[in-house]
Design a protein around this motif. Structure first.
Motif, short mmCIF file in Angstrom:
data_model
loop_
_atom_site.label_atom_id
_atom_site.label_comp_id
_atom_site.label_asym_id
_atom_site.label_seq_id
_atom_site.Cartn_x
_atom_site.Cartn_y
_atom_site.Cartn_z
N ASN A 1 -8.22 -10.12 10.97
CA ASN A 1 -8.79 -9.21 11.95
C ASN A 1 -9.59 -9.98 13.00
O ASN A 1 -9.52 -9.70 14.18
CB ASN A 1 -9.70 -8.20 11.24
CG ASN A 1 -10.40 -7.29 12.21
OD1 ASN A 1 -9.79 -6.71 13.09
ND2 ASN A 1 -11.72 -7.20 12.05
N ASN A 2 -10.38 -10.93 12.55
CA ASN A 2 -11.25 -11.69 13.44
C ASN A 2 -10.73 -13.12 13.62
O ASN A 2 -10.54 -13.84 12.63
CB ASN A 2 -12.67 -11.75 12.87
CG ASN A 2 -13.32 -10.40 12.80
OD1 ASN A 2 -13.17 -9.59 13.70
ND2 ASN A 2 -14.06 -10.16 11.73
N SER B 1 -12.12 -9.40 17.85
CA SER B 1 -12.01 -8.54 16.68
C SER B 1 -10.95 -7.49 16.95
O SER B 1 -11.11 -6.65 17.85
CB SER B 1 -13.34 -7.86 16.38
OG SER B 1 -13.18 -6.87 15.36
N TRP B 2 -9.86 -7.57 16.21
CA TRP B 2 -8.75 -6.66 16.47
C TRP B 2 -9.12 -5.22 16.13
O TRP B 2 -8.84 -4.30 16.90
CB TRP B 2 -7.52 -7.09 15.69
CG TRP B 2 -6.31 -6.29 16.03
CD1 TRP B 2 -5.70 -5.34 15.28
CD2 TRP B 2 -5.58 -6.35 17.26
NE1 TRP B 2 -4.63 -4.81 15.96
CE2 TRP B 2 -4.53 -5.41 17.16
CE3 TRP B 2 -5.71 -7.11 18.43
CZ2 TRP B 2 -3.62 -5.22 18.20
CZ3 TRP B 2 -4.80 -6.92 19.44
CH2 TRP B 2 -3.77 -5.99 19.32
N SER B 3 -9.78 -4.99 14.99
CA SER B 3 -10.10 -3.63 14.57
C SER B 3 -11.08 -2.96 15.51
O SER B 3 -10.99 -1.76 15.77
CB SER B 3 -10.66 -3.63 13.15
OG SER B 3 -11.89 -4.33 13.10
N ASN C 1 -0.08 -10.60 18.16
CA ASN C 1 0.01 -10.28 16.74
C ASN C 1 1.39 -10.58 16.16
O ASN C 1 1.50 -10.96 14.99
CB ASN C 1 -0.31 -8.80 16.52
CG ASN C 1 -1.79 -8.53 16.60
OD1 ASN C 1 -2.62 -9.45 16.45
ND2 ASN C 1 -2.16 -7.29 16.86
N LEU D 1 -12.96 -7.28 7.44
CA LEU D 1 -12.20 -6.24 8.12
C LEU D 1 -12.98 -5.61 9.26
O LEU D 1 -12.41 -4.89 10.08
CB LEU D 1 -11.80 -5.15 7.11
CG LEU D 1 -10.89 -5.61 5.97
CD1 LEU D 1 -10.60 -4.46 5.03
CD2 LEU D 1 -9.61 -6.22 6.53
N SER E 1 -16.05 -6.16 12.47
CA SER E 1 -16.18 -7.06 13.60
C SER E 1 -17.15 -8.22 13.34
O SER E 1 -17.19 -9.17 14.11
CB SER E 1 -16.65 -6.28 14.83
OG SER E 1 -17.90 -5.67 14.57
#
Length: 120
Positions: free
Chosen positions: A30-31, A50-52, A72, A100, A102
């Motif tokens: 995620n990061n 941070s993708w989420s 991705n 999961l 940030s």
């Protein structure tokens, strides 16, 4: 096993550009982000993503000149560096964090580093 493999470092004159790439294998994160360490200085965060959270962070010293991005499908993160300055000279490290959220409070993974040298 996780591997982060950087590429794209090199030498450039002030005002020039470089693009760093970091390909991750073994899992997705995620990061992800970029850190750098200059001789005699501590390692510092340059840019993270941070993708989420859909958020990015830039150090004040690079904001407006550097851009972090991610593909991705290729599990790859990039750092586009424009208007480079001699003070950007450092070893640049790709990093990933297993959390999961940030915040970078999970297990950390590091690439081997790639040298960026900016001459005046």
């Amino acid at each position: 096993q996780v591997h982060l493999v950087e590429s794209g470092g090199g030498s450039v004159q002030a005002g020039g550009s470089l693009r760093l790439s970091c390909a991750a294998s073994g899992r997705t994160f995620n990061n992800m982000g970029w850190f750098r360490q200059a001789p005699g200085k501590e390692r510092e965060a340059v840019a993270t993503l941070s993708w989420s959270a859909g958020s990015t962070y830039y150090a004040d010293s690079v904001r407006g000149r550097f851009t972090i991005s991610r593909d991705n499908a290729k599990n790859t993160v990039y750092l586009q560096m424009n208007s480079l300055k001699p003070e950007d000279t450092a070893v640049y490290y790709c990093a990933a964090d297993s959390s999961l959220g940030s915040k970078w409070n999970g297990d950390k993974y590091w690439g081997q580093g790639t040298q960026v040298t900016v001459s005046s």
